[in-house]
Write an enzyme that holds these catalytic residues in place. Structure first.
Site, PDB file in Angstrom:
ATOM      1  CG  HIS A 155      -2.019  -1.004   1.147  1.00  0.00           C
ATOM      2  ND1 HIS A 155      -3.323  -0.671   0.890  1.00  0.00           N
ATOM      3  CD2 HIS A 155      -2.011  -2.348   1.273  1.00  0.00           C
ATOM      4  CE1 HIS A 155      -4.074  -1.757   0.864  1.00  0.00           C
ATOM      5  NE2 HIS A 155      -3.288  -2.803   1.097  1.00  0.00           N
ATOM      6  CG  ASP A 362       0.204   9.308   0.953  1.00  0.00           C
ATOM      7  OD1 ASP A 362       0.141   8.109   1.288  1.00  0.00           O
ATOM      8  OD2 ASP A 362      -0.458  10.205   1.503  1.00  0.00           O
TER       9      ASP A 362
HETATM   10  O1  F6P Z   1      -0.952   3.424   4.787  1.00  0.00           O
HETATM   11  C1  F6P Z   1      -0.481   2.374   5.535  1.00  0.00           C
HETATM   12  C2  F6P Z   1      -1.324   2.083   6.756  1.00  0.00           C
HETATM   13  O2  F6P Z   1      -0.844   0.930   7.384  1.00  0.00           O
HETATM   14  C3  F6P Z   1      -2.771   1.887   6.411  1.00  0.00           C
HETATM   15  O3  F6P Z   1      -3.039   0.605   5.975  1.00  0.00           O
HETATM   16  C4  F6P Z   1      -3.430   2.260   7.700  1.00  0.00           C
HETATM   17  O4  F6P Z   1      -4.725   2.714   7.522  1.00  0.00           O
HETATM   18  C5  F6P Z   1      -2.575   3.361   8.231  1.00  0.00           C
HETATM   19  O5  F6P Z   1      -1.288   3.141   7.684  1.00  0.00           O
HETATM   20  C6  F6P Z   1      -2.660   3.438   9.737  1.00  0.00           C
HETATM   21  O6  F6P Z   1      -1.592   2.845  10.348  1.00  0.00           O
HETATM   22  P1  F6P Z   1      -1.618   2.131  11.770  1.00  0.00           P
HETATM   23  O7  F6P Z   1      -2.202   0.777  11.578  1.00  0.00           O
HETATM   24  O8  F6P Z   1      -0.178   2.098  12.158  1.00  0.00           O
HETATM   25  O9  F6P Z   1      -2.441   2.970  12.683  1.00  0.00           O
END
Ligand code: F6P
Length: 472
Positions: A155, A362
């Site tokens: 992602h 990003d």
């Molecule tokens: O963008 C990567 C990501 O892991 C997303 O999948 C997720 O919504 C966001 O970062 C939030 O991260 P965390 O799980 O560390 O709160």
């Protein structure tokens, strides 16, 4: 139809009567509901004991979730995933905090996930692993004799080979990607960076979209995550969206709203954004009392120093700008350190004349896509977007900026605030068309379809005739 097994660090179990956190979670649930299957991952809790996965059934989908142990939370999730991989993959070498024990626990936690998943499998599923927390999972499953197609989707962006080399143990990490049948990236640039790293560091070869290394062959593809415009537009009829919009319009008076909503993360370029607002008020005094900048910054990964320091820095910066330019009854910056449901954010976006989304890096960025979907097509707001967001290549109607240069952002804000309605409509219509063309539903359907048609994971398992076709 084969069942689908989705593995991600966090799992979002649908709760009756509650809107789901993100569009992506809805998409994954839709994918699972149409195939039947399992969503496996962390339930968000931390436990002293080592607990096995617990299953919750919703229709044809099993949610298998488990708590992390304290050490796993600190070293696998915070440590290796978010203090090593996250900063490097987001071009921030200075934020990397490497410890050997972080790497050990990262691999050990992936082993534990694989041990928990294996007994849940029937043997004919498609397995889809998500994101940087779980890069070694494919290898751990293969060593447990799982031989169904396994795909991996990243992602976040993929870094240059030079940056990747800064991670101690980068060769081992890179090798882990080769146990998947299909590797998906957000943009062609990320796919190229991966290919470049695999060829330069591992000596892999590439033909078309297939990468070869020893007896391994891996298919590579680009699958930009989208949004479901129809669903978002239906959601913008939600009572909470309407209430937010009404309240905001009433409180804005004659001020034009500039809005941003991000996780509080150094990759989002929030400090430079505030710098641009300060410059706007300084160099264009006509905007004083005429604009309002609302920035929602949802708390995130608070236990990591970098994040805590950033929170303090942004609070000071926002306070400083308000101290300089506020007047009785008006303050230019409305900085909110809080998480809102999407329905509220949709109201904020619809009320905004400008959406300000300027990450320094990003993978995709769905906020800017949601901003576009939330607009009134007859009188839409303008998107000011970083050229380093994966979404920049699709959102051709945005004003693209280099997020490292507050002056460029200021110029784009001025252009956006002055833009005639007809130009705003044209730019918006073009972006909306692109978003409709590449929906979130198409994203998962394309990935799952491609995964279904990948060939067995190891060349050595193929009959020689088939092998020579693949090898060309
Ligand atoms: O963008 C990567 C990501 O892991 C997303 O999948 C997720 O919504 C966001 O970062 C939030 O991260 P965390 O799980 O560390 O709160």
């Amino acid at each position: 139809m084969r069942d689908l097994v989705i593995v991600s660090n966090r799992v979002s179990v649908p709760q009756a009567g509650r809107q789901q956190a993100g569009g992506l979670a809805v998409a994954i649930n839709n994918a699972l509901a149409s195939h039947g299957g399992i969503w496996f991952g962390w339930n968000g809790e931390v436990s002293d004991a080592r607990e096995s996965a617990r299953c919750t059934q919703r229709g044809n989908v099993t949610y298998a979730t488990l708590p992390l142990q304290q050490r796993e939370h600190d070293e696998y999730y915070l440590g290796f995933s978010n203090e090593v991989l996250w900063p490097i993959f987001h071009l921030n070498l200075g934020a990397m905090n490497f410890h050997r024990r972080f790497a050990e626990t990262y691999y050990a936690t992936n082993e534990r996930f694989a041990s928990e998943i294996t007994p849940l499998l029937k043997g004919n599923e498609l397995i889809w692993v998500h994101d940087y927390h779980l890069i070694p999972l494919g290898n751990a499953l293969r060593r447990r004799d799982v031989d169904t197609p396994i795909g991996f989707f990243l992602h976040i962006p993929f870094p240059s080979a030079e940056l990747l080399r800064c991670i101690p143990g980068h060769k081992r990490l890179l090798m882990q990607f080769l146990d998947y049948d299909l590797l998906g990236f957000q943009t062609p640039r990320d796919q190229e960076s991966f290919r470049d790293a695999a060829t330069r560091i591992l000596g892999a070869t590439v033909k078309g979209n297939v990468l070869f290394h020893g007896d391994r062959r891996v298919r590579l593809g680009t699958y930009p995550v989208g949004v479901d415009v129809d669903t978002l537009q239906q959601e913008s009829q939600h009572s909470e969206t309407k209430r937010t919009l009404m309240n905001l319009r009433a409180s804005l008076g004659h001020c034009a709203l500039i809005a941003g909503a991000d996780r509080l993360d150094y990759s989002k370029g929030l400090s430079m954004r505030l710098g641009a607002i300060q410059e706007l008020l300084e160099h264009y005094p006509e905007y004083r009392r005429k604009v309002l900048y609302t920035q929602v910054a949802s708390p995130s990964r608070c236990a990591i120093n970098e994040y805590d320091e950033l929170r303090q820095k942004l609070e000071t910066q926002a306070g400083h700008i308000n101290g300089l330019y506020s007047d009785l009854g008006w303050a230019p910056v409305h900085y909110i350190n809080k998480t809102y449901p999407r329905a509220v954010l949709m109201g904020l976006f619809r009320a905004a004349r400008v959406g300000l989304v300027t990450p320094v890096r990003d993978g995709m960025n769905l906020v800017c896509k949601e901003f576009v979907a939330a607009q009134d097509p007859q009188d839409p707001g303008v998107l000011v977007l970083s050229e380093f967001a994966g979404a920049a290549q699709e959102l051709d109607g945005a004003l693209l900026v280099n997020p490292y240069d507050p002056h460029t952002i200021t110029q784009a804000l001025h252009q956006a605030l002055q833009m005639p309605q007809e130009e705003r409509r044209q730019r918006h219509a073009s972006m909306l068309k692109n978003l409709t063309h590449n929906s979130l539903t198409q994203w998962w359907q394309r990935f799952v379809e491609d995964l279904r048609y990948t060939l067995p994971h190891a060349l050595s398992t193929l009959p020689p005739a088939r092998r020579s076709i693949i090898n060309g």
